[in-house]
Design a protein around this motif. Structure first.
Motif, short mmCIF file in Angstrom:
data_model
loop_
_atom_site.label_atom_id
_atom_site.label_comp_id
_atom_site.label_asym_id
_atom_site.label_seq_id
_atom_site.Cartn_x
_atom_site.Cartn_y
_atom_site.Cartn_z
N ARG A 59 100.64 -23.60 62.82
CA ARG A 59 101.26 -24.71 62.09
C ARG A 59 100.26 -25.86 62.16
O ARG A 59 100.13 -26.54 63.18
CB ARG A 59 102.61 -25.09 62.73
N MET A 60 99.55 -26.08 61.06
CA MET A 60 98.36 -26.91 61.08
C MET A 60 98.62 -28.38 61.40
O MET A 60 97.69 -29.09 61.79
CB MET A 60 97.64 -26.81 59.73
N ARG A 61 99.84 -28.85 61.26
CA ARG A 61 100.10 -30.26 61.52
C ARG A 61 100.72 -30.51 62.89
O ARG A 61 101.11 -31.64 63.19
CB ARG A 61 100.97 -30.85 60.40
N GLU A 62 100.81 -29.45 63.70
CA GLU A 62 101.34 -29.59 65.05
C GLU A 62 100.20 -29.37 66.05
O GLU A 62 99.59 -28.30 66.10
CB GLU A 62 102.45 -28.57 65.30
N ALA A 63 99.93 -30.39 66.85
CA ALA A 63 98.78 -30.36 67.75
C ALA A 63 98.83 -29.17 68.70
O ALA A 63 97.82 -28.50 68.93
CB ALA A 63 98.69 -31.67 68.53
N GLY A 64 100.00 -28.90 69.28
CA GLY A 64 100.12 -27.80 70.22
C GLY A 64 99.83 -26.46 69.58
O GLY A 64 99.16 -25.60 70.18
N SER A 65 100.33 -26.25 68.37
CA SER A 65 100.12 -24.99 67.68
C SER A 65 98.64 -24.79 67.34
O SER A 65 98.09 -23.69 67.48
CB SER A 65 100.95 -24.94 66.39
N VAL A 66 97.99 -25.86 66.90
CA VAL A 66 96.57 -25.77 66.57
C VAL A 66 95.75 -25.44 67.82
O VAL A 66 94.87 -24.57 67.78
CB VAL A 66 96.08 -27.09 65.93
N GLN A 67 96.05 -26.10 68.93
CA GLN A 67 95.31 -25.82 70.16
C GLN A 67 95.53 -24.39 70.63
O GLN A 67 94.60 -23.71 71.07
CB GLN A 67 95.72 -26.81 71.24
N GLN A 68 96.78 -23.91 70.54
CA GLN A 68 97.07 -22.54 70.94
C GLN A 68 96.31 -21.54 70.07
O GLN A 68 95.82 -20.52 70.57
CB GLN A 68 98.57 -22.28 70.83
N ALA A 69 96.20 -21.81 68.79
CA ALA A 69 95.47 -20.92 67.89
C ALA A 69 94.00 -20.84 68.26
O ALA A 69 93.40 -19.75 68.31
CB ALA A 69 95.64 -21.37 66.44
#
Length: 236
Positions: A59-69
């Motif tokens: 989810r590109m606009r969620e910092a946590g999701s981007v970091q996890q990716a």
């Protein structure tokens, strides 16, 4: 330069062309998208070149999701050496509310910031890295929000280049859209009536991929903070 490349923010013809170019340059590939299916074609194109490739849901606009990716890529493919992030600022419908404008412009800039920030740590560990952003502004001329996205990305890229330079990391922006003169006129004159032309993006894919290939490679080690315009012709 070889290693792992992350491709985010795009699908379709342009994504396939970018994936193919990066794979041909020797990069394994992680395609970040909203679902596993979003990057399937790009992954298949990279695998045909003999490279490892996989999709990663984000989810590109969620910092946590981007970091996890990015952490997932680091653990399963290796630390990213290249980030190619495509910003498709191609809105043709009018934005009627201030909140709509804020969400559109701010959302696209937030995505570029979050993914760029997330790849910095693994790049710093390697002592090298390439961050390439492609701003696709081939939508209807005269859209003030598209111009705002492009201008915001220019400032962000130059700032990122200065901050990342001591660590051997470059940052560059490729702008795909009308010629610079046409861009300036479009921001002053009223938009031309009628729907935007759909053909320009696909026709420019090969040229954009070639520029991305150069910026991701060893020959561009001292090219940073640059804004490269790839102008669509009048026929686009």
């Amino acid at each position: 330069m070889t290693g792992v490349a992350i491709l985010s923010g795009t699908a379709g013809t342009a994504g396939d062309a970018f994936a193919g170019r990066l794979a041909d340059e020797g990069f394994d590939l992680a395609v970040l998208g909203p679902s596993p299916q979003a990057g399937t074609a790009a992954v298949e194109r990279a695998r045909r070149s003999g490279r490892r490739a996989q999709t990663v849901t984000v989810r590109m606009r969620e910092a946590g999701s981007v970091q996890q990716a990015v952490d997932h890529v680091d653990q399963h493919l290796g630390p990213p050496a290249v980030l190619l992030h495509v910003v498709e600022a191609t809105l043709s419908d009018p934005l009627c509310e201030v909140q709509d404008w804020d969400e559109y412009v701010g959302g696209l800039l937030r995505e570029a910031f979050l993914i760029s920030r997330a790849v910095l740590d693994p790049m710093i560990r390697q002592g090298r890295g390439r961050i390439v952003t492609v701003a696709d502004v081939l939508g209807r001329p005269g859209r003030s929000e598209n111009a705002a996205v492009r201008t915001g990305l220019e400032g962000f890229t130059r700032t990122l280049a200065l901050e990342a330079d001591p660590f051997g990391i470059t940052a560059n922006l490729v702008v795909a859209g009308p010629g610079i003169g046409a861009q300036a006129a479009a921001e002053i004159l009223p938009p031309v009536p009628g729907p935007p032309s759909p053909g320009g993006r696909a026709e420019m894919s090969a040229e954009l991929a070639a520029i991305v290939g150069f910026l991701a490679g060893d020959a561009a080690a001292h090219v940073s903070g640059q804004v490269i315009h790839v102008a669509a012709t009048a026929g686009h």
